[in-house]
Write a protein that holds these residues in place. Structure first.
Motif, PDB file in Angstrom:
ATOM      1  N   UNK A  88      -1.723  -4.665  -2.498  1.00 12.71           N
ATOM      2  CA  UNK A  88      -1.001  -5.793  -1.950  1.00 12.71           C
ATOM      3  C   UNK A  88      -0.099  -6.675  -2.838  1.00 12.71           C
ATOM      4  N   UNK A  89      -0.667  -6.988  -4.148  1.00 10.50           N
ATOM      5  CA  UNK A  89       0.285  -7.665  -5.156  1.00 10.50           C
ATOM      6  C   UNK A  89       1.368  -6.835  -5.560  1.00 10.50           C
ATOM      7  N   UNK A  90       1.101  -5.544  -5.636  1.00 11.31           N
ATOM      8  CA  UNK A  90       2.208  -4.541  -5.881  1.00 11.31           C
ATOM      9  C   UNK A  90       3.443  -4.496  -4.948  1.00 11.31           C
ATOM     10  N   UNK A  91       3.062  -4.532  -3.649  1.00 10.08           N
ATOM     11  CA  UNK A  91       3.850  -4.526  -2.436  1.00 10.08           C
ATOM     12  C   UNK A  91       4.673  -5.777  -2.656  1.00 10.08           C
ATOM     13  N   UNK A  92       4.084  -6.992  -2.968  1.00  7.01           N
ATOM     14  CA  UNK A  92       4.579  -8.192  -2.928  1.00  7.01           C
ATOM     15  C   UNK A  92       5.713  -8.612  -3.911  1.00  7.01           C
ATOM     16  N   UNK A  93       5.307  -7.972  -5.206  1.00  8.59           N
ATOM     17  CA  UNK A  93       6.199  -8.162  -6.550  1.00  8.59           C
ATOM     18  C   UNK A  93       6.902  -6.854  -7.043  1.00  8.59           C
ATOM     19  N   UNK A  94       6.615  -5.925  -6.772  1.00  9.88           N
ATOM     20  CA  UNK A  94       7.276  -4.475  -7.521  1.00  9.88           C
ATOM     21  C   UNK A  94       8.696  -4.382  -6.580  1.00  9.88           C
ATOM     22  N   UNK A  95       9.769  -4.188  -7.334  1.00 10.67           N
ATOM     23  CA  UNK A  95      11.009  -4.045  -6.746  1.00 10.67           C
ATOM     24  C   UNK A  95      10.918  -2.413  -5.952  1.00 10.67           C
ATOM     25  N   UNK A  96      10.902  -2.678  -4.727  1.00 14.79           N
ATOM     26  CA  UNK A  96      10.913  -1.407  -4.030  1.00 14.79           C
ATOM     27  C   UNK A  96      12.135  -0.164  -4.421  1.00 14.79           C
ATOM     28  N   UNK A  97      13.006  -0.732  -4.742  1.00 17.74           N
ATOM     29  CA  UNK A  97      14.251   0.193  -5.183  1.00 17.74           C
ATOM     30  C   UNK A  97      14.053   0.694  -6.461  1.00 17.74           C
TER      31      UNK A  97
END
Length: 445
Positions: A88-97
């Motif tokens: 959840x927090x990775x999806x929220x804060x990690x740059x998807x690109x």
């Protein structure tokens, strides 16, 4: 002669098994029976051969215990919501690109801090793979980034058991050597960043089910508190608590959170520990699942058979003739390193263990290194036998992380750039005397 035929046969049958997705245990069992026959032909009794097998197998019992504990750890983290919170927090804060690059950097940081590739894969590798699966990212590329990061710390961290073993064998002071190897890491690390940046831009995290974050949040009551089992394992690893103690403590923490926050019954929690975790969410049931003791039994069997084969080679001094032949050669520094890399790969392929690869290769090569400093010897092995076992699909260094991540046992290999770049850069340095020139410059300064 029969022994070397057996080695070639073993390598052939294992490669065939990997390429055809056949359980490696079958091929290893056939090889073990063949070497038993060879031992009998050489005049050894069944009792003597069995003792050779048991001598190495009993050394694997600790690894098997760790594997079973990791199986329990995974299911407890899945059930308690610890892994869901990381996702959840990775999806929220990690740059998807830059997801693939971030996977490499995150696993590099964690492995450097806790010093274990297995712990790194368990703590952060699983959530990263789950995100990758959900987004449809090539798991071979993502797995390669995770492997690279995990073995960055396995080679470099002062908490790494592999590095501790190497320093002990080479009679080196740990932290003096760590300073040297950190500097040696700079170029390979930068090159890895470049490669994973290119792949991140080529394969960005473009698609995530819009309901995933909401479903994770609502189904598992996501909060920072659910990260506590991960934090406990991380902190205990930093303080050098044995993994056989830190994992049960983390599982206990997950159990408390599972009972209090997720309202899981004790009987269900125990069932998850043994058989793996499942859930009834339509969105999450094919994403958040797995772990358990049962999931690790095949890997445990492979380890037992692999160690038995290794015991056969160690007990019969199979490579004594090779040691004599190598000593007769007048090899250059770069050629000696290439031989070390080659032997590391062969010993890992046959012995199926990073530890065996280090010890056997050092034993075979020690006469060729008699004029080298302890640091130079250690650096050659840090850049070969510590890393190359992770490129052998049936070796413990590869098999365990693949089992934990649930990925194909060879799909990651072309993309585990760190495992290639480090030996290549080191060879170029030795070939053109860059290492010597850098050392001379450092002395002058």
């Amino acid at each position: 002669m029969l022994i070397f035929v057996g080695i070639l046969f073993t390598l052939f049958i294992l490669v065939f098994s990997v390429l055809n997705n056949i359980f490696l245990g079958y091929g290893l069992t056939i090889s073990l029976l063949f070497f038993t026959f060879v031992g009998i032909r050489k005049g050894y009794s069944i009792k003597k051969i069995s003792n050779l097998y048991w001598t190495e197998t009993k050394k694997s019992l600790n690894i098997i215990l760790i594997l079973l504990l990791i199986g329990m750890l995974i299911s407890s983290w899945l059930s308690s919501g610890a892994i869901s919170s990381i996702i959840y927090y990775s999806l929220k804060y990690v740059n998807p690109k830059l997801f693939i690059l971030c996977a490499f950097l995150i696993t590099s940081l964690v492995s450097m801090l806790i010093g274990t590739s297995f712990g790194t894969v368990s703590a952060v590798g699983i959530p990263l793979i789950i995100i990758g699966k959900t987004a449809g990212i090539n798991l071979g590329i993502l797995g390669g980034a995770i492997f690279s990061g995990a073995y960055f710390g396995d080679r470099t961290s002062p908490l790494s058991s592999s590095l501790l073993l190497l320093c002990n064998l080479a009679d080196l002071k740990l932290f003096d050597y760590v300073k040297k190897i950190v500097i040696d890491n700079i170029i390979p690390f930068i090159l890895c960043i470049v490669f994973y940046l290119i792949f991140s831009l080529r394969y960005p995290l473009t698609y995530i089910n819009s309901n995933l974050s909401n479903e994770l949040y609502n189904y598992y009551h996501v909060s920072a508190l659910l990260l506590l089992p991960d934090i406990i394992l991380f902190v205990l690893s930093v303080f050098k608590v044995k993994i056989t103690r830190s994992i049960p403590i983390s599982v206990l923490c997950a159990f408390i959170l599972d009972i209090v926050i997720q309202n899981t019954s004790i009987s269900d929690f125990v069932k998850y520990l043994v058989f793996g975790y499942t859930n009834d969410s339509q969105v999450l049931k094919n994403i958040i699942h797995g772990g358990g003791i049962i999931s690790m039994l095949k890997t445990c069997y492979i380890i037992v058979i692999s160690c038995s084969i290794s015991g056969f080679f160690s007990g019969l001094n199979v490579f004594e003739g090779l040691k004599l032949k190598l000593k007769e050669k007048n090899l250059s520094s770069s050629s000696i390193f290439l031989v070390t890399v080659g032997l590391g790969i062969v010993n890992a392929a046959v012995g199926c263990s990073q530890t065996i690869a280090i010890i056997l290769t050092l034993d075979i090569m020690k006469d060729l290194y008699e004029d080298y400093t302890a640091q130079d010897i250690a650096l050659d092995f840090s850049n070969s036998a510590i890393l190359t076992p992770a490129l052998i699909p049936w070796c413990i260094a590869s098999l365990v992380p693949c089992s934990v991540l649930g990925i194909n046992s060879y799909s990651y290999i072309p993309f585990a750039f760190y495992l290639y770049i480090v030996p290549l850069v080191h060879f170029i340095r030795k070939k053109f005397n860059f290492t010597k020139k850098l050392d001379e410059k450092a002395i002058q300064n």
